[in-house]
Design an enzyme around this catalytic site. Sequence first.
Site, PDB file in Angstrom:
ATOM      1  N   ASN A 181       2.670   1.317 -46.063  1.00  0.00           N
ATOM      2  CA  ASN A 181       4.215   2.169 -46.206  1.00  0.00           C
ATOM      3  C   ASN A 181       4.113   2.646 -47.779  1.00  0.00           C
ATOM      4  O   ASN A 181       4.477   1.598 -48.379  1.00  0.00           O
ATOM      5  CB  ASN A 181       5.211   1.247 -45.948  1.00  0.00           C
ATOM      6  CG  ASN A 181       6.324   1.766 -45.809  1.00  0.00           C
ATOM      7  OD1 ASN A 181       6.538   2.853 -46.023  1.00  0.00           O
ATOM      8  ND2 ASN A 181       7.430   0.975 -45.668  1.00  0.00           N
ATOM      9  N   HIS A 240       6.117   0.167 -33.509  1.00  0.00           N
ATOM     10  CA  HIS A 240       5.852  -0.929 -34.223  1.00  0.00           C
ATOM     11  C   HIS A 240       7.112  -1.900 -34.092  1.00  0.00           C
ATOM     12  O   HIS A 240       8.443  -1.337 -34.202  1.00  0.00           O
ATOM     13  CB  HIS A 240       5.572  -0.711 -35.705  1.00  0.00           C
ATOM     14  CG  HIS A 240       6.250  -0.245 -36.750  1.00  0.00           C
ATOM     15  ND1 HIS A 240       7.283  -0.784 -37.139  1.00  0.00           N
ATOM     16  CD2 HIS A 240       6.447   1.072 -37.227  1.00  0.00           C
ATOM     17  CE1 HIS A 240       8.195  -0.096 -37.863  1.00  0.00           C
ATOM     18  NE2 HIS A 240       7.491   1.076 -37.997  1.00  0.00           N
ATOM     19  N   TYR A 264       5.967  10.418 -38.468  1.00  0.00           N
ATOM     20  CA  TYR A 264       6.562   9.203 -38.241  1.00  0.00           C
ATOM     21  C   TYR A 264       8.024   9.266 -38.038  1.00  0.00           C
ATOM     22  O   TYR A 264       8.742  10.194 -38.448  1.00  0.00           O
ATOM     23  CB  TYR A 264       6.300   8.420 -39.562  1.00  0.00           C
ATOM     24  CG  TYR A 264       6.846   6.997 -39.779  1.00  0.00           C
ATOM     25  CD1 TYR A 264       6.358   5.936 -38.805  1.00  0.00           C
ATOM     26  CD2 TYR A 264       7.820   6.614 -40.537  1.00  0.00           C
ATOM     27  CE1 TYR A 264       6.852   4.696 -38.929  1.00  0.00           C
ATOM     28  CE2 TYR A 264       8.603   5.199 -40.566  1.00  0.00           C
ATOM     29  CZ  TYR A 264       7.960   4.201 -39.656  1.00  0.00           C
ATOM     30  OH  TYR A 264       8.467   3.118 -39.436  1.00  0.00           O
ATOM     31  N   CYS A 286      15.800  -3.721 -45.001  1.00  0.00           N
ATOM     32  CA  CYS A 286      14.623  -2.891 -45.270  1.00  0.00           C
ATOM     33  C   CYS A 286      13.745  -3.733 -45.954  1.00  0.00           C
ATOM     34  O   CYS A 286      14.031  -4.780 -46.555  1.00  0.00           O
ATOM     35  CB  CYS A 286      15.303  -1.985 -46.415  1.00  0.00           C
ATOM     36  SG  CYS A 286      13.682  -1.200 -47.153  1.00  0.00           S
ATOM     37  N   ASP A 300      12.030  -1.786 -34.981  1.00  0.00           N
ATOM     38  CA  ASP A 300      12.612  -2.836 -35.487  1.00  0.00           C
ATOM     39  C   ASP A 300      12.362  -4.056 -34.986  1.00  0.00           C
ATOM     40  O   ASP A 300      11.036  -4.200 -34.830  1.00  0.00           O
ATOM     41  CB  ASP A 300      14.440  -2.448 -35.522  1.00  0.00           C
ATOM     42  CG  ASP A 300      14.991  -1.506 -36.372  1.00  0.00           C
ATOM     43  OD1 ASP A 300      14.162  -1.348 -37.272  1.00  0.00           O
ATOM     44  OD2 ASP A 300      16.145  -1.219 -36.098  1.00  0.00           O
ATOM     45  N   ASP A 304      20.572   0.360 -43.259  1.00  0.00           N
ATOM     46  CA  ASP A 304      19.420  -0.157 -42.269  1.00  0.00           C
ATOM     47  C   ASP A 304      19.317  -1.682 -42.285  1.00  0.00           C
ATOM     48  O   ASP A 304      18.743  -2.344 -42.678  1.00  0.00           O
ATOM     49  CB  ASP A 304      18.249   0.438 -42.824  1.00  0.00           C
ATOM     50  CG  ASP A 304      16.955   0.023 -41.967  1.00  0.00           C
ATOM     51  OD1 ASP A 304      16.852  -0.133 -40.924  1.00  0.00           O
ATOM     52  OD2 ASP A 304      15.838   0.016 -42.619  1.00  0.00           O
ATOM     53  N   GLU A 355       8.537  -5.556 -35.501  1.00  0.00           N
ATOM     54  CA  GLU A 355       8.445  -6.574 -36.628  1.00  0.00           C
ATOM     55  C   GLU A 355       8.937  -7.847 -36.538  1.00  0.00           C
ATOM     56  O   GLU A 355       9.357  -8.489 -35.393  1.00  0.00           O
ATOM     57  CB  GLU A 355       9.191  -5.959 -37.593  1.00  0.00           C
ATOM     58  CG  GLU A 355      10.580  -5.838 -37.406  1.00  0.00           C
ATOM     59  CD  GLU A 355      11.507  -5.047 -38.582  1.00  0.00           C
ATOM     60  OE1 GLU A 355      12.576  -5.558 -39.431  1.00  0.00           O
ATOM     61  OE2 GLU A 355      11.182  -3.812 -38.434  1.00  0.00           O
ATOM     62  N   GLU A 379       3.821  -5.361 -44.619  1.00  0.00           N
ATOM     63  CA  GLU A 379       4.844  -4.609 -45.252  1.00  0.00           C
ATOM     64  C   GLU A 379       5.030  -5.196 -46.654  1.00  0.00           C
ATOM     65  O   GLU A 379       4.735  -6.264 -46.720  1.00  0.00           O
ATOM     66  CB  GLU A 379       6.304  -4.717 -44.534  1.00  0.00           C
ATOM     67  CG  GLU A 379       7.551  -4.251 -45.441  1.00  0.00           C
ATOM     68  CD  GLU A 379       7.617  -2.740 -45.335  1.00  0.00           C
ATOM     69  OE1 GLU A 379       6.632  -2.358 -45.909  1.00  0.00           O
ATOM     70  OE2 GLU A 379       8.338  -2.117 -44.822  1.00  0.00           O
ATOM     71  N   ARG A 381       4.345  -5.306 -36.956  1.00  0.00           N
ATOM     72  CA  ARG A 381       4.679  -5.192 -38.625  1.00  0.00           C
ATOM     73  C   ARG A 381       4.843  -6.579 -38.786  1.00  0.00           C
ATOM     74  O   ARG A 381       5.894  -7.408 -38.258  1.00  0.00           O
ATOM     75  CB  ARG A 381       6.024  -4.257 -38.732  1.00  0.00           C
ATOM     76  CG  ARG A 381       6.536  -4.465 -40.080  1.00  0.00           C
ATOM     77  CD  ARG A 381       7.518  -3.564 -40.353  1.00  0.00           C
ATOM     78  NE  ARG A 381       8.619  -3.988 -41.273  1.00  0.00           N
ATOM     79  CZ  ARG A 381       9.774  -3.375 -41.760  1.00  0.00           C
ATOM     80  NH1 ARG A 381       9.866  -2.129 -41.428  1.00  0.00           N
ATOM     81  NH2 ARG A 381      10.572  -4.170 -42.643  1.00  0.00           N
ATOM     82  N   ASP A 438       9.547   3.364 -35.255  1.00  0.00           N
ATOM     83  CA  ASP A 438      10.141   2.203 -35.755  1.00  0.00           C
ATOM     84  C   ASP A 438      11.053   1.496 -34.827  1.00  0.00           C
ATOM     85  O   ASP A 438      12.125   1.918 -34.529  1.00  0.00           O
ATOM     86  CB  ASP A 438      10.831   2.428 -37.088  1.00  0.00           C
ATOM     87  CG  ASP A 438      11.465   0.945 -37.766  1.00  0.00           C
ATOM     88  OD1 ASP A 438      11.149  -0.049 -37.041  1.00  0.00           O
ATOM     89  OD2 ASP A 438      11.981   1.280 -38.812  1.00  0.00           O
TER      90      ASP A 438
END
Length: 318
Positions: free
Chosen positions: A214, A117, A49, A127, A92, A63, A119, A192, A162, A90
């Site tokens: 996760n 992914h 990952y 986060c 985002d 983040d 989101e 998530e 996500r 990731d």
Amino acid sequence: MVLHSKVTPTEKRRRFREALAAPEIVRMPGAFNPLSARLIQDVGFEGVYISGAVLSADLGLPDIGLTTLTEVAGRGAQIARVTDLPTLIDADTGFGEPMNVARTVQVMEDAGISALHIEDQVNPKRCGHLDGKDVVDEATALRRIRAAVDARRDPELVIMARTDVRGVAGLRAATDRARALVDAGADAIFPEAMADLDEFAAMRAAVDVPILANMTEFGKSPLFTAAELESVGVNLVIHPVSLLRLAMGEAERSLRQLAAEGSLTNAVPRMQTRARLYELNEYADYARFDEEVFAFDVPGAADRTPREDAEPRRREHA
């Protein structure tokens, strides 16, 4: 391996799809650099990952969506290059509007990534295990996923959606959003901040595509074992920041020891040896490729048997 993995990006993607369809859960620790990705493969995990939070932290940034597509894809390419395992990155919110999402997919394809992914948070994102986050409306979330699917050139690339709706509007809203994302073309769902195993089971019942758990430390979700997650139908588990936290924790303890004692003699037993580092970096393989570039003995490595190329190891299930 020498320089690059001999497994093509399309083959890694195909293997990832096969693994997600198998009954065993796929375990993907987060790599914080290419060398740690090599270690993940060597220990016997099924995938790597690549966390946006880790990349941000590595750059000394929070983040909150400050990293760029170029930065993320560049680190993704470096990691994908050195491992035969599939990589999930990731992406985002896709780095912008639907057209940006489409470009993100194609840049990640070119970087050799196996899956990404996207989101449904608003920008600036945060986060997923912090309070105060917000999500876009369903129409916007679906446009992102449709743009990603339309932009995909390699049909083996896995596009995962996500959703952070659970932490904003509850489980029922999250399962409804997940179903809509699947209808929009998502190959898998990353729900998530699930609160317990029952919530993962509810998400499993809501969609007929693979789902991800996760397991990030200090987050909203308890740290379930892979076997516990597998028992409720979870297909994939990530440990996104774990290796970075372990490495930085040890680095800080050792630096404080160095400052206090003036020496790291007492820390040497905890260090990775020179021989192990050289083994992970495959000095012997480079020597076989061109003996002129490697003309010295690796201390402690004389009795090691070079590993033959093989499929990534799967662990035994009890």
